[in-house]
Motif scaffolding. Structure first.
Motif, PDB file in Angstrom:
ATOM      1  N   GLY A  58       0.834  -1.202   0.000  1.00 52.23           N
ATOM      2  CA  GLY A  58       0.000   0.000   0.000  1.00 52.23           C
ATOM      3  C   GLY A  58       0.861   1.241   0.000  1.00 52.23           C
ATOM      4  N   ASP A  59       0.224   2.394  -0.153  1.00 50.99           N
ATOM      5  CA  ASP A  59       0.949   3.651  -0.027  1.00 50.99           C
ATOM      6  C   ASP A  59       1.353   3.827   1.434  1.00 50.99           C
ATOM      7  OD1 ASP A  59       0.639   4.275  -2.707  1.00 50.99           O
ATOM      8  OD2 ASP A  59      -1.040   5.638  -2.381  1.00 50.99           O
ATOM      9  N   ALA A  60       2.601   4.225   1.646  1.00 50.76           N
ATOM     10  CA  ALA A  60       3.123   4.409   2.998  1.00 50.76           C
ATOM     11  C   ALA A  60       3.547   5.863   3.164  1.00 50.76           C
ATOM     12  CB  ALA A  60       4.309   3.478   3.240  1.00 50.76           C
ATOM     13  N   MET A  61       2.991   6.534   4.168  1.00 51.02           N
ATOM     14  CA  MET A  61       3.366   7.912   4.447  1.00 51.02           C
ATOM     15  C   MET A  61       4.173   7.961   5.734  1.00 51.02           C
ATOM     16  SD  MET A  61       1.144  11.412   4.843  1.00 51.02           S
ATOM     17  CE  MET A  61       0.591  11.123   6.510  1.00 51.02           C
ATOM     18  N   VAL A  62       5.344   8.586   5.648  1.00 53.93           N
ATOM     19  CA  VAL A  62       6.192   8.818   6.808  1.00 53.93           C
ATOM     20  C   VAL A  62       6.050  10.273   7.208  1.00 53.93           C
ATOM     21  CG1 VAL A  62       8.601   9.049   7.564  1.00 53.93           C
ATOM     22  CG2 VAL A  62       7.881   7.030   6.293  1.00 53.93           C
ATOM     23  N   TYR A  63       5.756  10.511   8.483  1.00 56.07           N
ATOM     24  CA  TYR A  63       5.779  11.860   9.045  1.00 56.07           C
ATOM     25  C   TYR A  63       6.883  11.858  10.093  1.00 56.07           C
ATOM     26  CZ  TYR A  63       4.631  16.170  11.380  1.00 56.07           C
ATOM     27  OH  TYR A  63       4.718  17.433  11.920  1.00 56.07           O
ATOM     28  N   VAL A  64       7.921  12.675   9.875  1.00 56.55           N
ATOM     29  CA  VAL A  64       9.067  12.720  10.784  1.00 56.55           C
ATOM     30  C   VAL A  64       8.732  13.626  11.967  1.00 56.55           C
ATOM     31  CG1 VAL A  64      11.512  13.278  11.024  1.00 56.55           C
ATOM     32  CG2 VAL A  64      10.687  12.210   8.918  1.00 56.55           C
ATOM     33  N   LEU A  65       8.781  13.048  13.154  1.00 57.00           N
ATOM     34  CA  LEU A  65       8.442  13.748  14.393  1.00 57.00           C
ATOM     35  C   LEU A  65       9.647  14.421  15.041  1.00 57.00           C
ATOM     36  CD1 LEU A  65       6.300  10.829  15.792  1.00 57.00           C
ATOM     37  CD2 LEU A  65       5.404  13.022  15.003  1.00 57.00           C
ATOM     38  N   ASP A  66      10.838  13.849  14.836  1.00 63.28           N
ATOM     39  CA  ASP A  66      12.056  14.323  15.496  1.00 63.28           C
ATOM     40  C   ASP A  66      13.249  13.879  14.665  1.00 63.28           C
ATOM     41  OD1 ASP A  66      13.482  15.496  17.716  1.00 63.28           O
ATOM     42  OD2 ASP A  66      13.872  13.488  18.501  1.00 63.28           O
ATOM     43  N   GLY A  67      14.279  14.704  14.584  1.00 64.45           N
ATOM     44  CA  GLY A  67      15.500  14.326  13.880  1.00 64.45           C
ATOM     45  C   GLY A  67      15.367  14.428  12.371  1.00 64.45           C
ATOM     46  N   GLU A  68      16.179  13.609  11.671  1.00 61.28           N
ATOM     47  CA  GLU A  68      16.227  13.683  10.212  1.00 61.28           C
ATOM     48  C   GLU A  68      16.506  12.303   9.628  1.00 61.28           C
ATOM     49  OE1 GLU A  68      18.047  17.174   7.991  1.00 61.28           O
ATOM     50  OE2 GLU A  68      19.583  15.613   7.742  1.00 61.28           O
ATOM     51  N   GLN A  97      16.821   5.380   6.348  1.00 62.30           N
ATOM     52  CA  GLN A  97      18.099   5.445   7.057  1.00 62.30           C
ATOM     53  C   GLN A  97      18.095   6.668   7.967  1.00 62.30           C
ATOM     54  OE1 GLN A  97      20.539   3.086   6.548  1.00 62.30           O
ATOM     55  NE2 GLN A  97      21.773   3.973   8.169  1.00 62.30           N
ATOM     56  N   ALA A  98      18.500   6.496   9.223  1.00 55.03           N
ATOM     57  CA  ALA A  98      18.556   7.602  10.183  1.00 55.03           C
ATOM     58  C   ALA A  98      19.839   8.401   9.985  1.00 55.03           C
ATOM     59  CB  ALA A  98      18.474   7.071  11.606  1.00 55.03           C
ATOM     60  N   ARG A  99      19.721   9.651   9.563  1.00 56.99           N
ATOM     61  CA  ARG A  99      20.886  10.544   9.458  1.00 56.99           C
ATOM     62  C   ARG A  99      21.287  11.031  10.843  1.00 56.99           C
ATOM     63  NH1 ARG A  99      20.755  14.172   4.182  1.00 56.99           N
ATOM     64  NH2 ARG A  99      22.908  14.241   4.810  1.00 56.99           N
ATOM     65  N   THR A 100      20.291  11.232  11.693  1.00 54.51           N
ATOM     66  CA  THR A 100      20.461  11.546  13.114  1.00 54.51           C
ATOM     67  C   THR A 100      19.482  10.619  13.835  1.00 54.51           C
ATOM     68  OG1 THR A 100      18.654  13.159  13.222  1.00 54.51           O
ATOM     69  CG2 THR A 100      20.829  14.014  12.549  1.00 54.51           C
ATOM     70  N   PRO A 101      19.509  10.543  15.155  1.00 59.20           N
ATOM     71  CA  PRO A 101      18.404   9.825  15.792  1.00 59.20           C
ATOM     72  C   PRO A 101      17.101  10.479  15.314  1.00 59.20           C
ATOM     73  CG  PRO A 101      20.093  10.318  17.403  1.00 59.20           C
ATOM     74  CD  PRO A 101      20.461  11.067  16.141  1.00 59.20           C
ATOM     75  N   PHE A 102      16.154   9.660  14.903  1.00 59.87           N
ATOM     76  CA  PHE A 102      14.899  10.257  14.450  1.00 59.87           C
ATOM     77  C   PHE A 102      13.716   9.370  14.798  1.00 59.87           C
ATOM     78  CE2 PHE A 102      14.683   7.521  10.762  1.00 59.87           C
ATOM     79  CZ  PHE A 102      13.416   7.651  10.246  1.00 59.87           C
ATOM     80  N   LYS A 103      12.546  10.029  14.871  1.00 64.26           N
ATOM     81  CA  LYS A 103      11.288   9.345  15.161  1.00 64.26           C
ATOM     82  C   LYS A 103      10.305   9.651  14.039  1.00 64.26           C
ATOM     83  CE  LYS A 103      11.922   9.613  20.144  1.00 64.26           C
ATOM     84  NZ  LYS A 103      11.356  10.065  21.430  1.00 64.26           N
ATOM     85  N   MET A 104       9.489   8.657  13.731  1.00 60.93           N
ATOM     86  CA  MET A 104       8.505   8.852  12.664  1.00 60.93           C
ATOM     87  C   MET A 104       7.206   8.138  12.999  1.00 60.93           C
ATOM     88  SD  MET A 104       9.736   6.364   9.557  1.00 60.93           S
ATOM     89  CE  MET A 104       9.377   4.613   9.569  1.00 60.93           C
ATOM     90  N   LEU A 105       6.137   8.656  12.415  1.00 66.93           N
ATOM     91  CA  LEU A 105       4.850   7.986  12.391  1.00 66.93           C
ATOM     92  C   LEU A 105       4.685   7.444  10.980  1.00 66.93           C
ATOM     93  CD1 LEU A 105       2.031   7.226  13.466  1.00 66.93           C
ATOM     94  CD2 LEU A 105       1.272   9.495  12.753  1.00 66.93           C
ATOM     95  N   LEU A 106       4.538   6.137  10.871  1.00 70.99           N
ATOM     96  CA  LEU A 106       4.335   5.484   9.577  1.00 70.99           C
ATOM     97  C   LEU A 106       2.865   5.095   9.463  1.00 70.99           C
ATOM     98  CD1 LEU A 106       5.411   4.115   6.965  1.00 70.99           C
ATOM     99  CD2 LEU A 106       5.692   2.040   8.360  1.00 70.99           C
ATOM    100  N   THR A 107       2.237   5.526   8.373  1.00 67.03           N
ATOM    101  CA  THR A 107       0.858   5.137   8.083  1.00 67.03           C
ATOM    102  C   THR A 107       0.853   4.447   6.726  1.00 67.03           C
ATOM    103  OG1 THR A 107       0.033   7.053   9.303  1.00 67.03           O
ATOM    104  CG2 THR A 107      -1.523   5.950   7.817  1.00 67.03           C
ATOM    105  N   VAL A 108       0.374   3.208   6.692  1.00 62.94           N
ATOM    106  CA  VAL A 108       0.281   2.451   5.440  1.00 62.94           C
ATOM    107  C   VAL A 108      -1.202   2.235   5.139  1.00 62.94           C
ATOM    108  CG1 VAL A 108       0.885   0.340   4.211  1.00 62.94           C
ATOM    109  CG2 VAL A 108       2.483   1.299   5.891  1.00 62.94           C
ATOM    110  N   VAL A 109      -1.599   2.632   3.934  1.00 67.67           N
ATOM    111  CA  VAL A 109      -2.997   2.497   3.510  1.00 67.67           C
ATOM    112  C   VAL A 109      -3.013   1.604   2.273  1.00 67.67           C
ATOM    113  CG1 VAL A 109      -5.060   3.708   2.740  1.00 67.67           C
ATOM    114  CG2 VAL A 109      -3.521   4.802   4.385  1.00 67.67           C
ATOM    115  N   LYS A 110      -3.876   0.574   2.316  1.00 67.80           N
ATOM    116  CA  LYS A 110      -3.970  -0.338   1.185  1.00 67.80           C
ATOM    117  C   LYS A 110      -5.411  -0.736   0.952  1.00 67.80           C
ATOM    118  CE  LYS A 110      -2.534  -3.953   4.314  1.00 67.80           C
ATOM    119  NZ  LYS A 110      -1.486  -4.813   4.726  1.00 67.80           N
TER     120      LYS A 110
END
Length: 112
Positions: A58-68, A97-110
């Motif tokens: 499915g389509d996967a959307m990443v929203y970065v909460l912290d870091g890069e 790949q984490a360039r710095t420590p990072f956090k994300m919300l992953l939402t996958v819709v199919k």
């Protein structure tokens, strides 16, 4: 009534990026929902950690909460900083790949 989103406090504001913690040398995840048509997961990546190239159904959307993060989609690398989102289309190989420590919300819709 069944809880469709789990592992989070309900009916109150919460700091989303604080719901999953960094761990040295690891990728940590917290599943919020896993249903036939949608999945939502919080992730915390230590710097240098990642998820190898794969494709999702499915389509996967990443929203970065912290870091890069560096997110590669179909061979093209994108830098995605905190506060930004990117969509990884269904069936297209992608990697995270984490360039710095990072956090994300992953939402996958199919499709169901």
């Amino acid at each position: 009534m069944e809880q469709l989103i789990k592992n989070l406090d309900r009916a109150q504001p919460l700091p989303l990026k604080e719901q999953v913690a960094y761990e040295k040398g690891k990728v940590v995840s917290l599943t919020l929902t896993q249903r036939p048509g949608v999945g939502m997961t919080l992730f915390a990546f230590d710097a240098g950690e990642g998820i190898s190239t794969h494709a999702a159904p499915g389509d996967a959307m990443v929203y970065v909460l912290d870091g890069e993060a560096q997110i590669t989609i179909g061979g093209a690398a994108h830098t995605v900083p905190a506060g930004s989102a990117i969509i990884m289309p269904a069936g297209i190989p992608h990697a995270v790949q984490a360039r710095t420590p990072f956090k994300m919300l992953l939402t996958v819709v199919k499709a169901n």
